[in-house]
Motif scaffolding. Structure first.
Motif, mmCIF file in Angstrom:
data_model
loop_
_atom_site.group_PDB
_atom_site.id
_atom_site.type_symbol
_atom_site.label_atom_id
_atom_site.label_comp_id
_atom_site.label_asym_id
_atom_site.label_seq_id
_atom_site.Cartn_x
_atom_site.Cartn_y
_atom_site.Cartn_z
ATOM 1 N N THR A 42 75.899 -77.602 -73.108
ATOM 2 C CA THR A 42 75.267 -76.339 -73.100
ATOM 3 C C THR A 42 74.842 -76.132 -71.408
ATOM 4 O OG1 THR A 42 74.529 -76.198 -75.123
ATOM 5 C CG2 THR A 42 74.217 -74.554 -74.047
ATOM 6 N N LEU A 43 74.337 -76.979 -70.914
ATOM 7 C CA LEU A 43 73.834 -76.688 -69.710
ATOM 8 C C LEU A 43 75.277 -76.201 -68.677
ATOM 9 C CD1 LEU A 43 71.640 -76.559 -67.584
ATOM 10 C CD2 LEU A 43 71.475 -79.043 -67.190
ATOM 11 N N ILE A 44 76.140 -77.316 -69.174
ATOM 12 C CA ILE A 44 77.307 -77.072 -67.463
ATOM 13 C C ILE A 44 77.795 -75.980 -67.707
ATOM 14 C CG2 ILE A 44 79.313 -77.499 -67.399
ATOM 15 C CD1 ILE A 44 77.951 -80.131 -66.511
ATOM 16 N N ARG A 45 77.340 -75.417 -69.444
ATOM 17 C CA ARG A 45 78.413 -73.749 -69.825
ATOM 18 C C ARG A 45 77.149 -72.559 -69.363
ATOM 19 N NH1 ARG A 45 82.391 -73.740 -73.809
ATOM 20 N NH2 ARG A 45 81.134 -71.832 -74.679
ATOM 21 N N CYS A 46 75.929 -73.224 -69.229
ATOM 22 C CA CYS A 46 75.319 -72.205 -68.729
ATOM 23 C C CYS A 46 75.370 -72.030 -66.533
ATOM 24 C CB CYS A 46 74.163 -71.819 -68.724
ATOM 25 S SG CYS A 46 73.769 -72.039 -70.692
ATOM 26 N N ILE A 47 75.551 -73.227 -66.568
ATOM 27 C CA ILE A 47 75.755 -73.317 -64.885
ATOM 28 C C ILE A 47 78.183 -72.233 -64.745
ATOM 29 C CG2 ILE A 47 76.444 -74.609 -62.906
ATOM 30 C CD1 ILE A 47 74.517 -76.915 -64.695
ATOM 31 N N ASN A 48 78.028 -72.898 -65.571
ATOM 32 C CA ASN A 48 80.062 -72.360 -65.103
ATOM 33 C C ASN A 48 79.380 -70.553 -65.461
ATOM 34 O OD1 ASN A 48 80.789 -72.779 -67.400
ATOM 35 N ND2 ASN A 48 81.922 -74.648 -66.709
ATOM 36 N N GLY A 49 78.632 -70.464 -66.331
ATOM 37 C CA GLY A 49 78.518 -68.595 -66.786
ATOM 38 C C GLY A 49 79.585 -68.508 -67.953
ATOM 39 N N LEU A 50 80.112 -69.488 -68.884
ATOM 40 C CA LEU A 50 80.992 -69.721 -70.532
ATOM 41 C C LEU A 50 79.298 -68.794 -71.176
ATOM 42 C CD1 LEU A 50 83.136 -72.550 -70.062
ATOM 43 C CD2 LEU A 50 83.192 -69.749 -70.301
ATOM 44 N N GLU A 51 78.352 -69.107 -71.153
ATOM 45 C CA GLU A 51 77.588 -68.785 -71.644
ATOM 46 C C GLU A 51 76.489 -67.964 -71.096
ATOM 47 O OE1 GLU A 51 77.357 -69.522 -74.541
ATOM 48 O OE2 GLU A 51 78.641 -72.019 -75.438
ATOM 49 N N LYS A 52 75.418 -67.103 -71.562
ATOM 50 C CA LYS A 52 74.374 -66.203 -71.400
ATOM 51 C C LYS A 52 73.389 -66.919 -71.302
ATOM 52 C CE LYS A 52 76.604 -61.710 -71.218
ATOM 53 N NZ LYS A 52 77.377 -61.274 -71.729
ATOM 54 N N LEU A 53 72.037 -67.145 -70.536
ATOM 55 C CA LEU A 53 70.802 -67.721 -70.510
ATOM 56 C C LEU A 53 70.544 -66.501 -71.655
ATOM 57 C CD1 LEU A 53 70.576 -68.305 -66.776
ATOM 58 C CD2 LEU A 53 72.042 -69.649 -68.347
#
Ligand code: ATP
Ligand code: MG
Lengths: 244, 223
Positions: A42-53
């Protein structure tokens, strides 16, 4: 710099990242360890913009991934290698690698393809330039996945358990490439279950536990009895990983 | 009465012309249906609610109306409001529209079947939605929907015989003429049965080959 500041992420009622802070400077290799479900992907996906914070801020070289215009810039500066490769199945390895540099960076195709061939050669796949993913072994596919990411000349390479889908032999061939990249000074944020390997290549190790970043320590200190190992959760995790 | 195929000898060229027209109409209509099906499949995944709804209504409506009624509406109905289109064009349009409803389903399932990880890889690398669609989504979806699109084509060949009711002299239209010229409907329609069966059989073999050819490199992506 890649900066993660007080990031919060929840799926419904479940808090998955709870105030994570992390900085990766150019040239660093930072490994993320943590048990299954701790929020590493999830952290990686937040960094590459796949998940919204849901809170906090992530910036890559000062480009805020939460802002659509800046996200495009942030994505040019980072590249992701995936656990399941995610190669484009209808394209040859060369086409897989060349697509984004040509379409996103608008670089001349001939030049990009020449670089792609050199990249493939550097991971021992010169003879697979025109092969389709379906005709490659898992280890070969992941090497192509790494080339595809490197072709974007990213300032930060994000890797999420890139060897988890591979058998030991293929894992070794992929890790050898990552070790070489680390020696060459490639900046990497590296999620892994390969504790020994993380120990060899990382400058720092961070440990995620239930969405909280428990420690962020230089590798030596992380494995020292007075350092990371002093934390019961980490000692428990490491002894369990050794047993497996 | 004797079953005598030789009496059709002089009409073979004439029937052949009809077969060629059937083929031309079906290929044009297939192209129309695929283009329309693609647009509708895109519309059905649109962010905008009314576009989605419009696409959905189109698919639903045209699948639930008999083709002959659609055809008569275009050919006999539209002139009443001043829109005149010749018979063959009407036929191609009607077949394209009807086929498009089915083609959009085929293409849409091809799109939905694409592994999300592949789309995430494209997104993360910064590829625009348009490039992702034209270079990744569509090529994969079209490859995987070759078979269902083939069924659309076969249905089209069969349905195109209805165009004879609006004076289009495709295969069935020509056969009708031959039948009334020779007073030998039994022989004429027996031949027609065989020709349609052979035609669809050949097309389905062709589609199988095309499917294999296009998907030879597309085997499972899992390790
Ligand atoms: N899209 C989602 N919707 C709901 N819950 C999710 C979603 N993605 C992740 N989660 C949950 O978030 C938590 C953290 O998941 P994450 O994949 O980040 O863990 P991880 O540390 O990468 O684990 P692993 O080592 O197994 O890969 C898990 O409890 C997971 O079930
Ligand atoms: Mg994970």
């Amino acid at each position: 710099m890649l900066k993660v500041e007080n990031v919060k992420k929840a799926f419904g009622a479940a808090t998955v990242l709870d105030g994570v802070n992390l900085t990766v400077s150019p040239g660093e290799v930072v490994s993320i360890l943590g048990s299954s479900g701790s929020g590493k992907s999830t952290l990686i996906r937040c960094i590459n913009g796949l998940e919204k914070l849901n809170g906090g801020r992530i910036a890559i070289d000062d480009f805020d991934v939460a802002k659509p215009k800046e996200l495009a810039e942030a994505r040019k500066r980072s590249a992701t290698v995936f656990q399941l490769f995610n190669l484009y199945p209808h394209m040859t390895t060369l086409q897989n690698i060349a697509l984004a540099p040509v379409e996103v960076l608008k670089r001349p195709r001939a030049e990009v393809e020449q670089e792609a061939r050199a990249l493939l050669a550097s991971v021992g796949l010169s003879d697979k330039v025109d092969a389709y993913p379906a005709h490659l072994s898992g280890g070969q596919r992941q090497r192509v996945g790494i080339c595809r990411a490197l072709a974007m000349k990213p300032r930060y390479l994000l890797l999420d358990e890139v060897t988890s889908a591979l058998d030991p032999e293929m894992t070794a061939e992929v890790l050898a490439i990552l070790a070489k990249l680390a020696r060459e000074g490639t900046t990497m944020l590296f999620v892994t279950h390969e504790v020994e390997f993380a120990r060899q290549i990382s400058n720092r190790i961070v440990f995620l536990d239930k969405g909280v970043l428990l420690v962020d320590l230089p590798t030596e200190e992380f494995f020292a009895a007075s350092g990371g190992l002093a934390q019961p959760r980490i000692a428990q995790f490491l002894s369990k990983m050794k047993k497996d | 009465m004797q079953f005598d195929l030789t009496i059709l000898g002089p009409y073979l060229g004439f029937l052949g012309q009809g077969a060629v027209l059937t083929a031309v109409i079906c290929l044009l209509s297939l192209a129309g249906a695929v283009v329309l099906g693609m647009l509708v499949a895109i519309a059905r995944t649109s962010q905008t609610a009314w576009i989605r709804r419009l696409a959905f209504i189109y698919v639903d409506v045209f699948r639930n109306i008999p083709f002959i009624v659609q055809l008569f509406f275009f050919y006999y109905g539209l002139p009443e409001i001043g829109i005149y289109i010749d018979a063959i064009t009407t036929g191609v349009i009607a077949l394209s529209i009807a086929g498009g409803a089915y083609a959009s389903d085929a293409i849409r399932s091809g799109i939905l079947a694409i592994d999300n990880g592949i789309l995430e890889a494209a997104e993360v690398s910064g590829l625009s939605k348009r490039i992702t669609f034209t270079r990744i989504v569509l090529p994969i979806a079209l490859r995987t929907s070759v078979r269902p699109l083939g069924s659309v084509l076969i249905n089209m060949i069969l349905t195109s015989s209805i165009l004879s009711t609006i004076t289009v002299n495709e295969l069935t239209g020509q056969a009708k003429i031959v039948a009334s010229d020779t007073f030998r409907p039994f022989e004429v329609y027996a031949v027609l049965l065989v020709v349609y069966a052979a035609l669809t059989w050949l097309v389905s073999i062709g589609i199988s080959h095309l499917h294999k050819h296009l998907n030879r490199d597309l085997a499972s992506e899992a390790a």
